[in-house]
Design a protein around this motif. Structure first.
Motif, PDB file in Angstrom:
ATOM      1  N   ALA A  24       0.841  -1.206   0.000  1.00 56.61           N
ATOM      2  CA  ALA A  24       0.000   0.000   0.000  1.00 56.61           C
ATOM      3  C   ALA A  24       0.870   1.247   0.000  1.00 56.61           C
ATOM      4  N   LEU A  25       0.335   2.287  -0.610  1.00 57.50           N
ATOM      5  CA  LEU A  25       0.945   3.612  -0.612  1.00 57.50           C
ATOM      6  C   LEU A  25      -0.094   4.589  -0.078  1.00 57.50           C
ATOM      7  N   ASP A  26       0.288   5.362   0.938  1.00 53.35           N
ATOM      8  CA  ASP A  26      -0.603   6.388   1.479  1.00 53.35           C
ATOM      9  C   ASP A  26      -0.021   7.746   1.095  1.00 53.35           C
ATOM     10  N   VAL A  27      -0.669   8.419   0.141  1.00 52.76           N
ATOM     11  CA  VAL A  27      -0.191   9.689  -0.406  1.00 52.76           C
ATOM     12  C   VAL A  27      -0.708  10.831   0.466  1.00 52.76           C
ATOM     13  N   GLY A  28       0.204  11.676   0.930  1.00 52.82           N
ATOM     14  CA  GLY A  28      -0.184  12.736   1.857  1.00 52.82           C
ATOM     15  C   GLY A  28      -0.495  12.126   3.207  1.00 52.82           C
ATOM     16  N   CYS A  29       0.402  11.279   3.687  1.00 52.56           N
ATOM     17  CA  CYS A  29       0.144  10.450   4.873  1.00 52.56           C
ATOM     18  C   CYS A  29       0.006  11.243   6.162  1.00 52.56           C
ATOM     19  N   GLY A  30       0.411  12.521   6.166  1.00 56.93           N
ATOM     20  CA  GLY A  30       0.300  13.307   7.388  1.00 56.93           C
ATOM     21  C   GLY A  30       1.082  12.667   8.519  1.00 56.93           C
ATOM     22  N   THR A  31       0.476  12.566   9.674  1.00 53.40           N
ATOM     23  CA  THR A  31       1.166  11.990  10.834  1.00 53.40           C
ATOM     24  C   THR A  31       1.082  10.471  10.877  1.00 53.40           C
ATOM     25  N   GLY A  32       0.557   9.860   9.820  1.00 51.58           N
ATOM     26  CA  GLY A  32       0.619   8.409   9.664  1.00 51.58           C
ATOM     27  C   GLY A  32      -0.511   7.602  10.245  1.00 51.58           C
ATOM     28  N   GLY A  33      -1.583   8.236  10.685  1.00 51.12           N
ATOM     29  CA  GLY A  33      -2.690   7.502  11.306  1.00 51.12           C
ATOM     30  C   GLY A  33      -3.283   6.422  10.419  1.00 51.12           C
ATOM     31  N   ASP A  49       4.729  12.140   2.198  1.00 53.36           N
ATOM     32  CA  ASP A  49       4.127  13.444   2.425  1.00 53.36           C
ATOM     33  C   ASP A  49       5.128  14.507   2.001  1.00 53.36           C
ATOM     34  N   ALA A  50       4.611  15.612   1.460  1.00 55.64           N
ATOM     35  CA  ALA A  50       5.464  16.710   1.001  1.00 55.64           C
ATOM     36  C   ALA A  50       5.887  17.629   2.146  1.00 55.64           C
ATOM     37  N   ASP A  51       5.365  17.410   3.338  1.00 59.24           N
ATOM     38  CA  ASP A  51       5.685  18.239   4.496  1.00 59.24           C
ATOM     39  C   ASP A  51       6.633  17.470   5.417  1.00 59.24           C
ATOM     40  N   ALA A  52       7.846  17.964   5.575  1.00 61.49           N
ATOM     41  CA  ALA A  52       8.868  17.277   6.370  1.00 61.49           C
ATOM     42  C   ALA A  52       8.445  17.102   7.825  1.00 61.49           C
ATOM     43  N   ASP A  53       7.745  18.094   8.400  1.00 66.47           N
ATOM     44  CA  ASP A  53       7.306  17.981   9.788  1.00 66.47           C
ATOM     45  C   ASP A  53       6.295  16.851   9.965  1.00 66.47           C
ATOM     46  N   MET A  54       5.431  16.673   8.979  1.00 69.16           N
ATOM     47  CA  MET A  54       4.462  15.577   9.029  1.00 69.16           C
ATOM     48  C   MET A  54       5.184  14.232   9.029  1.00 69.16           C
ATOM     49  N   VAL A  55       6.161  14.094   8.149  1.00 71.11           N
ATOM     50  CA  VAL A  55       6.898  12.836   8.050  1.00 71.11           C
ATOM     51  C   VAL A  55       7.635  12.550   9.360  1.00 71.11           C
ATOM     52  N   LYS A  56       8.230  13.572   9.956  1.00 67.09           N
ATOM     53  CA  LYS A  56       8.920  13.385  11.248  1.00 67.09           C
ATOM     54  C   LYS A  56       7.939  12.921  12.320  1.00 67.09           C
ATOM     55  N   ALA A  57       6.750  13.520  12.344  1.00 68.52           N
ATOM     56  CA  ALA A  57       5.737  13.125  13.328  1.00 68.52           C
ATOM     57  C   ALA A  57       5.279  11.687  13.087  1.00 68.52           C
ATOM     58  N   GLN A  59       7.046   9.261  11.618  1.00 70.99           N
ATOM     59  CA  GLN A  59       8.154   8.387  11.996  1.00 70.99           C
ATOM     60  C   GLN A  59       8.250   8.246  13.512  1.00 70.99           C
ATOM     61  N   ALA A  60       8.026   9.330  14.228  1.00 65.84           N
ATOM     62  CA  ALA A  60       8.090   9.292  15.694  1.00 65.84           C
ATOM     63  C   ALA A  60       6.999   8.393  16.277  1.00 65.84           C
ATOM     64  N   ALA A  61       5.849   8.330  15.598  1.00 64.61           N
ATOM     65  CA  ALA A  61       4.739   7.509  16.086  1.00 64.61           C
ATOM     66  C   ALA A  61       4.975   6.027  15.821  1.00 64.61           C
ATOM     67  N   GLY A  62       5.842   5.707  14.836  1.00 61.58           N
ATOM     68  CA  GLY A  62       6.170   4.308  14.537  1.00 61.58           C
ATOM     69  C   GLY A  62       4.975   3.544  14.018  1.00 61.58           C
ATOM     70  N   GLY A  63       4.887   2.271  14.398  1.00 61.00           N
ATOM     71  CA  GLY A  63       3.721   1.472  14.064  1.00 61.00           C
ATOM     72  C   GLY A  63       3.820   0.630  12.815  1.00 61.00           C
ATOM     73  N   GLY A  64       4.980   0.509  12.181  1.00 60.77           N
ATOM     74  CA  GLY A  64       5.119  -0.422  11.067  1.00 60.77           C
ATOM     75  C   GLY A  64       5.355   0.148   9.683  1.00 60.77           C
ATOM     76  N   PRO A  65       4.657   1.212   9.259  1.00 66.04           N
ATOM     77  CA  PRO A  65       4.896   1.726   7.904  1.00 66.04           C
ATOM     78  C   PRO A  65       6.279   2.357   7.772  1.00 66.04           C
ATOM     79  N   SER A  66       6.753   2.436   6.534  1.00 70.64           N
ATOM     80  CA  SER A  66       7.938   3.251   6.261  1.00 70.64           C
ATOM     81  C   SER A  66       7.431   4.582   5.723  1.00 70.64           C
ATOM     82  N   TYR A  67       8.119   5.660   6.055  1.00 71.84           N
ATOM     83  CA  TYR A  67       7.696   6.991   5.644  1.00 71.84           C
ATOM     84  C   TYR A  67       8.840   7.679   4.921  1.00 71.84           C
ATOM     85  N   ARG A  68       8.459   8.501   3.945  1.00 70.75           N
ATOM     86  CA  ARG A  68       9.491   9.323   3.313  1.00 70.75           C
ATOM     87  C   ARG A  68       8.913  10.680   2.946  1.00 70.75           C
ATOM     88  N   TRP A  69       9.806  11.636   3.003  1.00 68.64           N
ATOM     89  CA  TRP A  69       9.473  13.012   2.659  1.00 68.64           C
ATOM     90  C   TRP A  69       9.623  13.134   1.160  1.00 68.64           C
TER      91      TRP A  69
END
Length: 193
Positions: A24-33, A49-57, A59-69
């Motif tokens: 799966a790909l989540d486009v504009g994943c925000g904080t990853g919920g 996500d195009a917003d670096a702060d969103m990607v950092k948030a 990644q900090a929440a974890g939970g299995g997905p991989s995230y990239r800015w």
């Protein structure tokens, strides 16, 4: 923090996952919920996500997905890679024809599910949005008493397209797609490859 009207539709979006989906790909994943919900269902999930702060948030929440800015408008997405692609309140931040790129990234039998926002331009739009407007106003009053969210979510208001324009463009660019009006200025677009 105020109500998140996108979260209200997570269950509906999860129902769009095709049987046997693995990626799966989540486009504009925000904080990853939502990406975390997909991962909890056993999918290998990439959130972008195009917003670096969103990607950092996220990644900090974890939970299995991989995230990239990344901004998918300028990124090369792999072709025929994903069994499920979700866009939750993110498509209106880019040209609508971005759906063509996302369509190419679907594996055979894959599903693109967009929870999008539309602008109010007709009487029908207004009547369907009226209950949502009332709830939004009430939520704004209540949210003044709540702590601010940890990350400011970028917004585009009003969305650039009406519901009717969205249906027309979806029919042109994604033949066979379904578009359904929802409450809170939202629509659900589903395309099956």
């Amino acid at each position: 923090m105020g109500l998140n009207y996108n979260d209200h539709y997570h269950t509906l979006l999860l129902k769009q996952i095709p049987p046997g989906a693995r990626t799966a790909l989540d486009v504009g994943c925000g904080t990853g919920g939502f990406a975390r919900l997909l991962a909890a269902r056993g999918l290998e999930v990439e959130g972008v996500d195009a917003d670096a702060d969103m990607v950092k948030a996220a990644q900090a929440a974890g939970g299995g997905p991989s995230y990239r800015w990344a901004d998918v408008r300028g990124s090369q997405l792999p072709e025929e890679r994903y069994d499920f692609i979700s866009c939750i309140a993110s498509l209106h931040h880019m040209p609508f024809d971005m759906v063509l790129t996302l369509r190419k990234s679907l594996a055979p039998g894959g599903v693109l599910a967009v929870l999008g926002l539309y602008s109010v331009r007709s009487l029908t739009d207004f009547v369907c949005a009226f209950p949502a407007r009332t709830l939004l106003k009430a939520d704004r009053l209540l949210s003044r008493r709540r702590p601010a969210p940890p990350v400011q979510i970028p917004t585009v208001w009003p969305p650039p397209m009406s519901y009717a324009e969205t249906r027309t463009e979806a029919a042109r660019l994604l033949p066979g797609a379904t578009v359904r009006r929802l409450l809170f200025y939202r629509y659900l677009l589903v395309y099956r490859a």
